[in-house]
Design a protein around this motif. Structure first.
Motif, PDB file in Angstrom:
ATOM      1  N   ALA A 193     -89.141 -66.708 -18.925  1.00  0.00           N
ATOM      2  CA  ALA A 193     -89.926 -66.724 -17.682  1.00  0.00           C
ATOM      3  C   ALA A 193     -89.142 -66.021 -16.569  1.00  0.00           C
ATOM      4  CB  ALA A 193     -90.270 -68.151 -17.282  1.00  0.00           C
ATOM      5  N   TYR A 253     -99.805 -64.147 -14.404  1.00  0.00           N
ATOM      6  CA  TYR A 253     -99.700 -65.390 -15.184  1.00  0.00           C
ATOM      7  C   TYR A 253    -100.279 -66.558 -14.390  1.00  0.00           C
ATOM      8  CZ  TYR A 253     -96.105 -62.391 -17.239  1.00  0.00           C
ATOM      9  OH  TYR A 253     -95.428 -61.346 -17.795  1.00  0.00           O
ATOM     10  N   LEU A 266     -90.189 -62.700 -14.478  1.00  0.00           N
ATOM     11  CA  LEU A 266     -90.136 -62.702 -13.014  1.00  0.00           C
ATOM     12  C   LEU A 266     -89.422 -61.441 -12.528  1.00  0.00           C
ATOM     13  CD1 LEU A 266     -90.399 -64.181 -10.236  1.00  0.00           C
ATOM     14  CD2 LEU A 266     -88.289 -65.370 -10.794  1.00  0.00           C
ATOM     15  N   LEU A 325     -96.088 -70.928 -14.584  1.00  0.00           N
ATOM     16  CA  LEU A 325     -94.855 -70.237 -14.214  1.00  0.00           C
ATOM     17  C   LEU A 325     -93.892 -71.162 -13.493  1.00  0.00           C
ATOM     18  CD1 LEU A 325     -95.834 -66.773 -12.798  1.00  0.00           C
ATOM     19  CD2 LEU A 325     -94.169 -67.274 -14.589  1.00  0.00           C
ATOM     20  N   LYS A 328     -92.275 -73.447 -15.970  1.00  0.00           N
ATOM     21  CA  LYS A 328     -91.304 -72.748 -16.822  1.00  0.00           C
ATOM     22  C   LYS A 328     -90.024 -72.449 -16.053  1.00  0.00           C
ATOM     23  CE  LYS A 328     -93.148 -73.111 -20.368  1.00  0.00           C
ATOM     24  NZ  LYS A 328     -92.453 -73.928 -21.321  1.00  0.00           N
TER      25      LYS A 328
END
Ligand code: GDP
Ligand code: K
Ligand code: MG
Length: 285
Positions: free
Chosen positions: A222, A206, A226, A211, A214
């Motif tokens: 998100a 991403y 992860l 990221l 988010k």
């Protein structure tokens, strides 16, 4: 033949399907997104040596993944990685429509805005200076009237130009224009971005900046992504500590702070590029 995959996205009722029909004519395929009953409409337009493959995404207001339509649109963009997003905006309601646009831009995928419903906007005396708006947002804009099919060739031309500019590297990992959230938040974002970059698997999937934002917004989806890609809890812990710090520092939830800053940025850009004229003035000019 070169095949380009283009996601048509935007708020509900902005004219996506109308524009989709105007662009792709009768060559449609209608199905569903995997596992859900949300309709998926695909169509192809051929021009010169190019095949433009359009996907009409469900109408959404945000990419927060709270509703099934948001999840579908977001997963499609993150996982299927279209070459370009054409964001169809209702020109009579630009501020609200641009909020989604900003989120697409933050994803690092090239975005083009179709300023649709320009006939209705003009009838209401809304005069949009698209050159100024395009420059302040860093996004190419094309005026369209879906119901008349006007602006369709301009969209295809714009897609060609954007594609030529962005030939390399892979679209999703490129970082384009983005808003600045102020020193404190930027510092937290920088720490998170640097940490994410050390995790090569996750960082490769991403856009890193997106990221970091988010995670700072405490976006549950998100965090799920992860966890799917990394075992280390370090990114998660750092992100949670950073958002707690922001909540305390501003006395407000980090998600609200970030949302407000995005709206502030949009309001600034729109203020510079829109004029409202009264009908009396309008008939004179
Ligand atoms: P979607 O929800 O984004 O797919 O929006 P639709 O394509 O279904 O369009 C919503 C409504 O707006 C329909 O009644 C269309 O006929 C109308 N519409 C679409 N584009 C335009 C436009 O440029 N001008 C005007 N006046 N109406 C439009
Ligand atoms: K309408
Ligand atoms: Mg539609």
């Amino acid at each position: 033949m070169k095949d380009l995959r283009i996601a048509l996205a935007g708020n509900p009722n902005s004219g996506k399907t109308t524009l989709f029909n105007a662009i792709t004519g009768a060559h449609h395929k209608v199905g569903n997104y995997p596992g859900v009953t949300v309709e998926k409409r695909e169509g192809i337009r051929i021009r010169g040596d190019r095949q433009y493959h359009f996907i009409d995404l469900p109408g959404i207001y945000s990419l927060t993944a709270y509703s099934i339509d948001e999840v579908v649109a977001r997963d499609f963009i993150l996982d299927e990685k279209p070459d370009i997003i054409v964001d169809v905006l209702d020109s009579t309601n630009l501020e609200r429509n641009l909020y989604l646009c900003l989120q697409f831009q933050e994803l690092g995928i090239p975005v083009i805005c179709a300023l649709n419903m320009t006939d209705e906007a003009e009838a209401k005396g809304i005069i949009i200076d698209e050159k100024t708006l395009s420059e302040s947002l860093g996004i190419p804009l094309v005026k369209t009237i879906g119901t008349k099919g006007s602006g369709v060739d301009a969209i295809l031309d714009c897609i060609d130009n954007v594609q030529a500019e962005h030939a390399e590297p892979p679209a999703l990992l490129r970082h384009t224009h983005s808003i600045a959230y102020g020193d404190e938040i930027e510092l937290k974002l920088k720490v998170l971005e640097d940490l994410i970059k050390t995790d090569t698997v996750f960082a490769g999937k991403y856009p890193v900046r997106w990221l970091a934002e988010k995670l700072l917004e405490k976006d549950a989806n998100a965090f799920e992504r992860l966890k799917e890609h990394t075992r280390s809890g370090q990114i998660e812990n750092t992100a949670r500590e950073a958002s707690i710090w922001i909540d305390k520092h501003y006395g407000k939830d980090s998600e609200i702070i970030i949302t407000e800053q995005r709206y502030g940025y949009i309001r600034g850009a729109v203020k510079e590029s829109i004029r409202i004229v009264k009908h009396a003035d309008f008939s004179v000019t």
